[in-house]
Design an enzyme around this catalytic site. Sequence first.
Site, PDB file in Angstrom:
ATOM      1  CG  ASP A  25     -31.846  -5.914  11.480  1.00  0.00           C
ATOM      2  OD1 ASP A  25     -31.643  -4.929  10.618  1.00  0.00           O
ATOM      3  OD2 ASP A  25     -32.641  -6.868  11.593  1.00  0.00           O
ATOM      4  CD  GLU A  74     -32.934  -1.023  11.874  1.00  0.00           C
ATOM      5  OE1 GLU A  74     -33.423  -0.963  10.496  1.00  0.00           O
ATOM      6  OE2 GLU A  74     -33.334  -2.210  12.570  1.00  0.00           O
ATOM      7  CG  ASP A  94     -26.345  -5.114   9.565  1.00  0.00           C
ATOM      8  OD1 ASP A  94     -27.406  -5.399  10.439  1.00  0.00           O
ATOM      9  OD2 ASP A  94     -26.740  -4.543   8.727  1.00  0.00           O
ATOM     10  CG  HIS A 110     -30.144  -1.038   3.950  1.00  0.00           C
ATOM     11  ND1 HIS A 110     -29.783  -0.691   5.057  1.00  0.00           N
ATOM     12  CD2 HIS A 110     -30.645  -2.130   4.267  1.00  0.00           C
ATOM     13  CE1 HIS A 110     -29.991  -1.296   5.897  1.00  0.00           C
ATOM     14  NE2 HIS A 110     -30.702  -2.382   5.747  1.00  0.00           N
ATOM     15  CG  ASP A 111     -33.882  -0.777   5.626  1.00  0.00           C
ATOM     16  OD1 ASP A 111     -34.023  -1.804   4.673  1.00  0.00           O
ATOM     17  OD2 ASP A 111     -33.606  -0.975   6.734  1.00  0.00           O
TER      18      ASP A 111
HETATM   19  C1  NOJ Z   1     -33.965  -3.861   9.305  1.00  0.00           C
HETATM   20  C2  NOJ Z   1     -32.927  -3.721   8.248  1.00  0.00           C
HETATM   21  O1  NOJ Z   1     -32.442  -2.678   7.895  1.00  0.00           O
HETATM   22  C3  NOJ Z   1     -33.828  -4.214   6.915  1.00  0.00           C
HETATM   23  O2  NOJ Z   1     -33.154  -4.116   5.739  1.00  0.00           O
HETATM   24  C4  NOJ Z   1     -34.536  -5.588   7.224  1.00  0.00           C
HETATM   25  O3  NOJ Z   1     -35.519  -5.925   6.151  1.00  0.00           O
HETATM   26  C5  NOJ Z   1     -35.218  -5.678   8.590  1.00  0.00           C
HETATM   27  N1  NOJ Z   1     -34.229  -5.038   9.675  1.00  0.00           N
HETATM   28  C6  NOJ Z   1     -35.394  -7.151   9.014  1.00  0.00           C
HETATM   29  O4  NOJ Z   1     -34.301  -7.655   9.335  1.00  0.00           O
END
Ligand code: NOJ
Length: 596
Positions: free
Chosen positions: A224, A291, A120, A356-357
């Site tokens: 990210d 992402e 990441d 994970h989100d």
């Molecule tokens: C996306 C990530 O997947 C998430 O977990 C994070 O809180 C935010 N970006 C900020 O970096």
Amino acid sequence: MKLILILLLISFVLSTNSTLKIKGLDWWQQEVIYQIYPRSFKDSNNDGIGDLRGIYQKLTYLKSLGVGCIWLSPILKSPMADFGYDVSNFREIDPIFGTMDDFDMLIRKARKLGLKVIMDYVPNHTSEKHEWFIKSVERIPPYTDYYIWRDAKYQNGKRYPPNNWLSNFGKSAWEWNEKRNQYYFHQFGVQQPDLNYRNPVVFEEMKNNVIFWLDKGIDGLRIDSVDYLYESEEFLDEPPSHVDGVSAEEYAYLNHTYTRFQPENIALIQTWREVFDRYSARGSTKFMVTEAYGKAEEVIKFFGISKRLGAHFPFNFLFITNVNKESNAIALRDIIQNWYKHMPHYGWGNWVIGNHDNPRPATRYGHFLVDGLHMLQMLLPGTAIVYNGDELGMEDTFIRWDQTVDPKALNAGPLKYQEFSRDGCRTPFQWDDTENSGFTKSLHTWLPVNPDYWRVNVKSELKNKKELITHLEIFRELVQLRKNIVFQRGDLNLYVLSNWVLAVTRSFNDHATYAIIVNLGSEITISNLYEKRPSLPRKMSVVIPSINSNYLKGHIINTNSIVLRPKASVVLTTSEEDWDIKPNIITHEDDNYKIY
Ligand code: NOJ
């Protein structure tokens, strides 16, 4: 040639049962990418938090899954305000996860096992504890403008932020800093100040950090929040979204026209792609995936243009954002077509169903549909990206307010936290039925283990190997099946067999044709695929059944009356070979159907 490609694409867009052809493939197109959330994967030192040595111990499990690439969620130095998405040093491993030696050891073993490793990279912001930010607060050159600082607005002697911009974690995106006597901008938590990419020095620093990791020999980066990188320079208020039921402090209250998807974001990714390509030219491809959540037409811009490529692909989150428990076959078909419709001819598909989100697929759609979703994810054209634990059908864990650690949930407060919390999908991986699911020997874990761990775990799901009646075994079979040339290079046809039944067929030259049939509904269905595609044989055999389908491998099914239980799914083949191996023919007269 270009004209032919365009015509092919147009015919795909216009027809429901359209065809997509794929040519020569690289590793990132063929391999399944497996996301590891390191805090929750395996704890080797029994402090209740997963680590690199834990991952090292479990590499053989990953190999046995058949996946070809692992993506490590952040492992860099961090105060963990956002669990690693707040980096305080871009070149050091956080001691919670181990050391650089552990990292090197992990990479070496992964390589021996033939696994690629991507990491990441979190470029939009740093931690407030990063030395750049500490020095920026002090206005120490050259760090003064490393972040986005603005003066306050004063009205009637009262101090206000420079504009109405909101943080993705709720409330104002501006935080007052007494020392510097200015506000700083943060798209996420207050502990995550946004970097100022309009400062060429920052631009260069962050490019050099990319180079640092490529030099270390990793196979790529997951970048990210690329939709957040730049903000419009005018700092105008953003317009309200008028979404019902959203309070003025919630992120969804505004349309983020000035803080998301700015054209400069793509240019930055294109610059990094050039670096990646320079490294790729020396050997194996260095892969970049970005992402960003948004409409397909916005997200696909991260592919760049054909003469100046961006990411190898931006994540396709449509299955997460546009599908819910009520989505029918038409909705799913449209979503699948939507991606390919917007994807440029030099693009590549990919399918994400969990991370994970977001709540896990088993929680979002009910665990009976997990096999069907995996069938689609694995067998549609494109790369499959899997979140650790989804292969087991792991469900979200209920997290009480007093156990909550996700900053996004904490910001929402005790009444609303569940709507925002990402803790539920981040709980420890379930290895076996021993205490704390074999994740750790510590009594305490950083998030509680799901109480269903005694039943949902790797050990128990491997027991049922022959019968293919666990999500894990089905997952493993699917990973193997997708290596078949038909899935790697074959065409794609989508058929809505009824409101709730979607069929996907894949064929390639004179190889066997495969069909994936998924019943999304909660009623038993009898569907006729033959009628939609009369070139198919009248009978096909089951290659992979879902656990709830009541079919076994090798069962023969009439293509004009495919019976599927609610939420059940099957992968079928025309292959004669399978007929010969298991000539176990089921017809409507068979007893097996009487149970319905
Ligand atoms: C996306 C990530 O997947 C998430 O977990 C994070 O809180 C935010 N970006 C900020 O970096």
